[in-house]
Design an enzyme around this catalytic site. Structure first.
Site, PDB file in Angstrom:
ATOM      1  N   GLU A  49      49.192  53.134  82.452  1.00 38.73           N
ATOM      2  CA  GLU A  49      50.443  52.510  80.699  1.00 38.73           C
ATOM      3  C   GLU A  49      50.298  51.495  81.836  1.00 38.73           C
ATOM      4  O   GLU A  49      50.620  49.843  80.972  1.00 38.73           O
ATOM      5  CB  GLU A  49      51.673  53.113  81.377  1.00 38.73           C
ATOM      6  CG  GLU A  49      52.321  54.887  80.075  1.00 38.73           C
ATOM      7  CD  GLU A  49      51.675  56.047  81.576  1.00 38.73           C
ATOM      8  OE1 GLU A  49      50.908  54.988  82.747  1.00 38.73           O
ATOM      9  OE2 GLU A  49      52.049  57.137  80.788  1.00 38.73           O
ATOM     10  N   PHE A 111      64.359  65.830  83.231  1.00 43.12           N
ATOM     11  CA  PHE A 111      62.452  65.642  83.576  1.00 43.12           C
ATOM     12  C   PHE A 111      61.943  64.584  82.276  1.00 43.12           C
ATOM     13  O   PHE A 111      62.156  63.913  80.981  1.00 43.12           O
ATOM     14  CB  PHE A 111      61.607  66.839  82.459  1.00 43.12           C
ATOM     15  CG  PHE A 111      60.123  66.625  82.822  1.00 43.12           C
ATOM     16  CD1 PHE A 111      60.025  66.938  84.209  1.00 43.12           C
ATOM     17  CD2 PHE A 111      59.817  66.959  81.517  1.00 43.12           C
ATOM     18  CE1 PHE A 111      58.718  66.624  84.037  1.00 43.12           C
ATOM     19  CE2 PHE A 111      58.169  66.516  81.295  1.00 43.12           C
ATOM     20  CZ  PHE A 111      57.559  66.778  82.683  1.00 43.12           C
ATOM     21  N   GLN A 112      61.573  63.801  83.264  1.00 42.66           N
ATOM     22  CA  GLN A 112      60.810  62.355  83.073  1.00 42.66           C
ATOM     23  C   GLN A 112      61.843  61.340  82.313  1.00 42.66           C
ATOM     24  O   GLN A 112      61.856  60.464  81.865  1.00 42.66           O
ATOM     25  CB  GLN A 112      60.047  62.253  82.237  1.00 42.66           C
ATOM     26  CG  GLN A 112      58.623  62.908  82.862  1.00 42.66           C
ATOM     27  CD  GLN A 112      57.341  63.316  81.574  1.00 42.66           C
ATOM     28  OE1 GLN A 112      57.394  63.310  80.541  1.00 42.66           O
ATOM     29  NE2 GLN A 112      55.586  63.288  82.676  1.00 42.66           N
ATOM     30  N   LYS A 161      63.961  60.301  72.377  1.00 43.01           N
ATOM     31  CA  LYS A 161      63.693  61.062  71.219  1.00 43.01           C
ATOM     32  C   LYS A 161      64.160  62.144  70.617  1.00 43.01           C
ATOM     33  O   LYS A 161      63.678  61.937  69.044  1.00 43.01           O
ATOM     34  CB  LYS A 161      63.266  62.058  71.882  1.00 43.01           C
ATOM     35  CG  LYS A 161      61.896  63.113  71.706  1.00 43.01           C
ATOM     36  CD  LYS A 161      61.313  64.069  72.949  1.00 43.01           C
ATOM     37  CE  LYS A 161      59.489  64.707  71.889  1.00 43.01           C
ATOM     38  NZ  LYS A 161      58.681  65.730  72.667  1.00 43.01           N
ATOM     39  N   MET A 478      41.160  37.182 100.395  1.00 40.05           N
ATOM     40  CA  MET A 478      42.303  36.411 100.759  1.00 40.05           C
ATOM     41  C   MET A 478      42.940  36.509 102.351  1.00 40.05           C
ATOM     42  O   MET A 478      43.092  35.665 102.820  1.00 40.05           O
ATOM     43  CB  MET A 478      42.624  35.647  99.413  1.00 40.05           C
ATOM     44  CG  MET A 478      43.286  34.723 100.176  1.00 40.05           C
ATOM     45  SD  MET A 478      42.764  33.169  99.677  1.00 40.05           S
ATOM     46  CE  MET A 478      42.518  32.320  98.218  1.00 40.05           C
TER      47      MET A 478
END
Length: 600
Positions: A49, A111-112, A161, A478
């Site tokens: 993502e 969940f999630q 959802k 760097m």
């Protein structure tokens, strides 16, 4: 006719003119992926993502349109956070759609589940959890309006959802109504006149052009203003290409690793006309010592930026394109009425002397190790002002900003504010998706590249023919440079040890791979890579790990302390200068490789 909330999401994106969504499906956003099959919107399946978010950023920066990313709840959303923060810092218009656990489960550690609106509140311009399917079209219309107007930025819409599965009517609003959100785009005429008078009175003026010039599409107005009054221009890291590098009034990039003349011109100016720039610490260095003798005209569409770091004599809230045009119009009226043009002959003589005396230097020995500057300069010569360059973050980013000429806006894409390693690969994919007819060259470091290299699979799957070039020195360059200069060569965790064989890695991803470790082979290698054209390509440039980026203003130091080479730095240290100007570390002796003259 009723449709599902998920269908309303996709139809709203279609109504907003979206042509491509970068995303990754999962449980909570799953309902929205079904109607995508019936939509003309292209979906690019990122492998992560974060990659989807950076792809949307690259698309937005290359096209000027709003980029769209989609992810599921919980880790899907949190993986987007870095890209949202990056877009927030660099004012990139982005709309993120995230799925959420069902409304009844919100707050129950389902969940999630993650509180993505709470998490992203500090790094989005606006966010909202939509709890009613009927609200979806308006919420998405408002998201696009907010993301793309005023100071651009990311907006997140979170949809549970059950809301995606609920039935609703669909009516995409032709106009949005957002009381209290009315960005000021036109500068106050009294302040504009004051700005014009400041230009007439100045003898050492500089236009300090920032990313707002590109975001506003104000490059033509900037050119007109600069030429009208013969004003020198510097372009920040975010404004590269906003004023043509080839233009004789362009002095280069200011900042920690800017061009010596650009840095010093700002420091010695008696008038700074700041257009869409925020007096970032990387530009000002020690703010208390920055351009002490300069009066300031500050133009920015975000009133919060005015006076945040440097108090201006002439504050102007407005769109850079419009206000630059207003100032130019006012100056023209004054000239037409008989006002004398400012006498800048002495200033230009000084600037030309500085340019001649302080060029960028790269001492590439024919038989010596390949210097990164050699490879990056060659890429710039090959592009010849055409195409788009995208970078990661680190030394390669600074060299690409310094050494490649940018002639047009949206030809240079990088992570400027947040400095996100791993930005390059996905952002380059997004840029190429947005402008498929334009060559896109990605210049990444081996450290930055290894953070998101899995998106090469996305490039291969979607057939996005970016030329990916890795400046491979086996080190976090760097950080290594800072440890050498400021920590007495106490190198801690910067040697990457094992770096994958990038040619074999390319083969594993099903794309051509080339390697180059000699200066004499650089041109031919680039030619071979660019000749492929119809598929992604990976080029592994094996370069000298001891190279450092100069000029450099040590962190926390004044721009008066700009250093042009490692030799100059060590001479200062040997003479008793403060070691590091704010960075801890003991006085360093001159390393062996510097005694051999192996310096930039």
């Amino acid at each position: 006719m009723e449709i599902s909330g998920a269908q309303a999401v996709i139809k709203s994106l279609e109504a907003a003119g979206v042509e491509v969504v970068f995303g990754h499906p999962g449980g909570a956003i799953l309902p929205a992926y079904d109607p995508l099959l019936d939509s003309p919107i292209r979906h690019v399946l990122a492998r992560h993502e974060q990659g989807a978010g950076h792809m949307a950023e690259g698309y937005a920066q290359a096209t000027g349109r709003v980029g769209v990313a989609m992810a599921t709840s919980g880790p899907g959303g949190t993986n987007l956070v870095t890209a949202l923060a990056d877009a927030y810092m660099d004012s990139v218009p982005l709309v993120a759609i995230t799925g959420q656990v069902p409304t009844g489960a919100v707050g129950g550690d389902a969940f999630q589940e993650a509180d993505i609106t709470g998490i992203t509140m500090p790094v989005t311009k606006h966010n909202e959890m939509v709890r009613d399917a009927e609200r979806i079209p308006a919420a998405i219309a408002e998201a696009f309006h907010i993301a793309s107007t005023g100071r651009p930025g990311p907006v997140l819409i979170d949809v549970p959802k059950d809301v995606l599965n609920a039935r609703c009517g669909f009516a995409y609003p032709e106009q949005v109504s957002l009381p209290g959100y009315k960005p000021t785009v036109r500068g106050h005429q009294k302040m504009v006149k004051e700005a014009a008078r400041e230009v007439l009175a100045a003898r050492r003026p500089v236009i300090y052009a920032g990313g707002g010039v590109i975001k506003s599409g104000g490059h033509d107005e900037l050119l007109r203003l600069a030429e009208l009054a013969d004003l020198p221009v510097v372009t920040t890291l975010m404004a590269r290409g906003g004023f043509p590098d080839s233009h004789p009034q362009h002095l280069g990039m200011p900042g920690m690793h800017g061009h010596w003349t650009a840095v010093t011109a700002l420091q010695r100016a008696d008038l700074i006309i700041a257009l869409g720039s925020r007096f970032d610490d990387r530009v000002t260095g020690d703010l208390s010592a920055f351009a002490r003798g300069a009066r300031v005209v500050h133009v920015d569409i975000d009133p919060a930026e005015i006076g945040k770091n440097r108090e201006p004599e002439v504050p102007i809230v407005g769109d850079c394109r419009i206000v630059a045009g207003q100032i130019a119009d006012t100056l023209q009226e004054l000239f037409d009425a008989g006002a004398e043009r400012p006498d800048l002959a002495g200033w230009w003589t000084t600037l030309r002397d500085w340019q001649q005396g302080h060029p960028l230097r790269c001492d590439q020995q024919p038989d010596g190790p390949l210097k990164p500057q050699t490879a990056i300069s060659a890429l710039g010569h090959k592009l010849a002002g055409q195409g788009i360059v995208v970078t990661g973050v680190g030394q390669h980013q600074m060299w690409a900003a310094q050494l490649i000429d940018y002639e047009r806006p949206r030809s240079w894409i990088n992570s400027g504010g947040l400095g996100t390693m791993g930005f390059c690969v996905p952002a380059a994919i997004g840029a190429k998706v947005g402008r498929p007819d334009t060559p896109v060259v990605a210049i990444d470091g081996d450290g930055s590249f290894q953070m998101t290299l899995q998106e090469l699979a996305t490039a291969k799957t979607e057939n996005v023919p970016v030329v990916f070039c890795v400046i491979n020195n086996g080190s976090l360059g760097m950080v290594r440079q800072w440890q050498e200069l400021f920590y007495a060569e106490r190198y801690s965790q910067v040697d990457l040890g094992y770096v994958p064989d990038l040619v074999k890695l390319a083969e594993a991803f099903g794309i051509p791979g080339f390697r180059c470790d000699k200066a004499a082979d650089v041109e031919a290698t680039i030619d071979k890579a660019m000749a492929v054209g119809d598929t992604p390509v990976l080029v592994d440039f094996r370069v000298d790990v001891t190279e450092k980026v100069f000029p450099m203003v040590p962190a926390g130091g004044s721009n008066d302390e700009i250093v042009e080479s490692a030799e100059e730095w060590y001479e200062k240290v040997a003479a008793g200068a403060k070691d590091g100007a704010g960075e801890p570390g003991g006085a360093a002796s001159v390393p062996e490789h510097l005694r051999e003259g192996n310096v930039v």
